[in-house]
Design an enzyme around this catalytic site. Structure first.
Site, PDB file in Angstrom:
ATOM      1  N   ASP A  82      42.490  24.256  53.215  1.00  0.00           N
ATOM      2  CA  ASP A  82      41.065  24.035  52.990  1.00  0.00           C
ATOM      3  C   ASP A  82      40.752  23.972  51.485  1.00  0.00           C
ATOM      4  O   ASP A  82      41.263  24.799  50.717  1.00  0.00           O
ATOM      5  CB  ASP A  82      40.306  25.208  53.647  1.00  0.00           C
ATOM      6  CG  ASP A  82      38.847  24.910  53.901  1.00  0.00           C
ATOM      7  OD1 ASP A  82      38.486  23.736  53.992  1.00  0.00           O
ATOM      8  OD2 ASP A  82      38.071  25.885  54.031  1.00  0.00           O
ATOM      9  N   HIS A  83      39.934  23.034  51.071  1.00  0.00           N
ATOM     10  CA  HIS A  83      39.400  22.974  49.694  1.00  0.00           C
ATOM     11  C   HIS A  83      40.424  23.181  48.588  1.00  0.00           C
ATOM     12  O   HIS A  83      40.270  24.073  47.746  1.00  0.00           O
ATOM     13  CB  HIS A  83      38.297  24.018  49.499  1.00  0.00           C
ATOM     14  CG  HIS A  83      37.021  23.662  50.164  1.00  0.00           C
ATOM     15  ND1 HIS A  83      36.200  22.665  49.722  1.00  0.00           N
ATOM     16  CD2 HIS A  83      36.434  24.168  51.267  1.00  0.00           C
ATOM     17  CE1 HIS A  83      35.158  22.573  50.516  1.00  0.00           C
ATOM     18  NE2 HIS A  83      35.267  23.461  51.477  1.00  0.00           N
ATOM     19  N   GLY A 182      29.572  30.553  52.329  1.00  0.00           N
ATOM     20  CA  GLY A 182      29.107  31.932  52.189  1.00  0.00           C
ATOM     21  C   GLY A 182      27.985  32.220  53.178  1.00  0.00           C
ATOM     22  O   GLY A 182      27.955  31.665  54.271  1.00  0.00           O
ATOM     23  N   HIS A 215      31.106  21.506  56.814  1.00  0.00           N
ATOM     24  CA  HIS A 215      31.490  22.748  56.128  1.00  0.00           C
ATOM     25  C   HIS A 215      30.333  23.743  56.212  1.00  0.00           C
ATOM     26  O   HIS A 215      29.183  23.352  56.430  1.00  0.00           O
ATOM     27  CB  HIS A 215      31.819  22.448  54.660  1.00  0.00           C
ATOM     28  CG  HIS A 215      33.162  21.807  54.488  1.00  0.00           C
ATOM     29  ND1 HIS A 215      34.230  22.473  53.955  1.00  0.00           N
ATOM     30  CD2 HIS A 215      33.609  20.571  54.818  1.00  0.00           C
ATOM     31  CE1 HIS A 215      35.288  21.661  53.953  1.00  0.00           C
ATOM     32  NE2 HIS A 215      34.929  20.504  54.460  1.00  0.00           N
ATOM     33  N   GLY A 216      30.649  25.015  55.995  1.00  0.00           N
ATOM     34  CA  GLY A 216      29.576  26.016  55.917  1.00  0.00           C
ATOM     35  C   GLY A 216      28.933  26.352  57.246  1.00  0.00           C
ATOM     36  O   GLY A 216      27.708  26.404  57.362  1.00  0.00           O
ATOM     37  N   ASN A 237      33.829  23.864  60.297  1.00  0.00           N
ATOM     38  CA  ASN A 237      34.521  24.918  59.554  1.00  0.00           C
ATOM     39  C   ASN A 237      33.774  26.248  59.618  1.00  0.00           C
ATOM     40  O   ASN A 237      32.580  26.310  59.320  1.00  0.00           O
ATOM     41  CB  ASN A 237      34.648  24.517  58.084  1.00  0.00           C
ATOM     42  CG  ASN A 237      35.622  23.377  57.872  1.00  0.00           C
ATOM     43  OD1 ASN A 237      36.144  22.798  58.811  1.00  0.00           O
ATOM     44  ND2 ASN A 237      35.870  23.065  56.613  1.00  0.00           N
ATOM     45  N   VAL A 238      34.516  27.297  59.959  1.00  0.00           N
ATOM     46  CA  VAL A 238      33.948  28.645  60.006  1.00  0.00           C
ATOM     47  C   VAL A 238      34.877  29.572  59.230  1.00  0.00           C
ATOM     48  O   VAL A 238      36.047  29.727  59.603  1.00  0.00           O
ATOM     49  CB  VAL A 238      33.809  29.143  61.462  1.00  0.00           C
ATOM     50  CG1 VAL A 238      33.249  30.562  61.482  1.00  0.00           C
ATOM     51  CG2 VAL A 238      32.932  28.197  62.276  1.00  0.00           C
ATOM     52  N   THR A 240      33.353  32.413  56.505  1.00  0.00           N
ATOM     53  CA  THR A 240      32.709  33.678  56.119  1.00  0.00           C
ATOM     54  C   THR A 240      32.498  34.597  57.320  1.00  0.00           C
ATOM     55  O   THR A 240      32.714  35.817  57.243  1.00  0.00           O
ATOM     56  CB  THR A 240      31.359  33.370  55.433  1.00  0.00           C
ATOM     57  OG1 THR A 240      31.615  32.517  54.310  1.00  0.00           O
ATOM     58  CG2 THR A 240      30.680  34.632  54.947  1.00  0.00           C
TER      59      THR A 240
HETATM   60 ZN   LIG Z   1      34.186  24.170  53.043  1.00  0.00          ZN
END
Ligand SMILES: [Zn+2]
Length: 292
Positions: A82-83, A182, A215-216, A237-238, A240
């Site tokens: 990821d990233h 976040g 994302h997020g 995407n999960v 946090t």
């Molecule tokens: Zn992301």
């Protein structure tokens, strides 16, 4: 059937209108938890690591554990980086056996973003069936080493999205549409649903070509998640949520069992809690029963 790259899995999701959960893990207990929960729901699965946990655990170790677990699982499972902003590390993880790589050059100019994303895509495609994810526009918040202030975040231009996809050869595409990494600072984050719909129409309107990534995911209301999926988000995407679940569960367990020194019981509590979250997400994303 278990070790796969994301492209085929997500093309099917795009065509059938559901999303696959892409869950960030930082240790073996979390990896086992996400796999067990996905098997229980007969759901396809993407396991993700961001760069720091990947470096800490080492990519060849993560890949070996993933392959051992995935080979005996009755569902398709991907391992995704990821990233990653470092092209060299993207290649290291591809060499080590990751099945998907995200090169995140979204903070660069579009030409430089295209150059880097294309180079990683060419490398991964030459190496084998490795899918590559690119991002255009920037997602605000903090995800591992990638930090983007709210006023720096830029949403993805739909016309530029088409150019980006065509020129880079990416397999999956993350357009910035207002979600954040976040914890959301507001109860109702401003998401640009119309922009997502437009991008989905331009890229996948005639036929599913390049699946879209959201994302997020943490903190979004269930109805918002469902709307993003209905508009074309097929990888969700999960991260946090699962970090908080891990740390809060450990803290609560240890606080209420101060005289007990049995790591296995802490791990069991964490595993059960993570599995509960994965079941929640799988049901929300509509991918239960889609492993076949
Ligand atoms: Zn992301």
């Amino acid at each position: 059937m278990s070790i796969v790259s994301a492209r085929e899995m997500l093309l099917k999701a795009t065509e059938e209108g559901y999303a696959v959960g892409a869950f960030n893990i930082t240790n073996l207990i979390q990896m086992e938890a996400v796999v067990e929960a996905a098997v229980e729901r007969n759901a396809p699965l993407i396991i993700q690591t961001s760069v720091t946990p990947s470096q800490f655990l080492q990519p060849h170790v993560i890949s070996a554990i993933y392959r051992t677990i995935a080979e005996s699982a009755p569902i398709p499972i991907c391992l995704h980086l990821d990233h990653c902003t470092d092209m060299g590390y993207c290649k290291t993880c591809a060499d080590a056996g990751y099945t998907n790589i995200m090169i995140d050059a979204s903070k660069q100019t579009i030409d430089e973003n295209i150059r880097q994303t294309r180079a990683v895509a060419e490398y991964c495609h030459a190496l084998g069936d490795i899918s590559v994810e690119g991002e255009l526009g920037t997602v605000s918040g903090i995800e591992d080493q990638v930090k983007v202030a709210e006023d720096e975040a830029a949403l993805c231009d739909p016309e530029a999205a088409l150019e980006f996809v065509n020129r880079t050869g990416v397999d999956i595409f993350a357009p910035a549409i207002g979600t954040a990494h976040g914890v959301y600072k507001t109860k109702n984050p401003k998401l640009d649903f119309d922009r997502l719909a437009r991008i989905a129409e331009i890229i996948n309107g005639k036929e599913a070509r390049v699946p879209l990534v959201i994302h997020g995911g943490t903190g979004l209301k269930p109805e918002v998640v469902k709307k993003l999926v209905s508009l074309g988000g097929s990888k969700f995407n999960v991260s946090t949520d699962l970090k908080h679940t891990l740390i809060d569960t450990q803290y609560d367990y240890i606080s209420s069992h101060r005289d007990e020194y049995n790591p296995g019981k802490i791990d069991t509590a964490v595993k059960d809690a993570i599995k509960g979250r994965i079941h929640y997400w799988i049901d929300l994303l509509g991918c239960a029963g889609k492993a076949d």
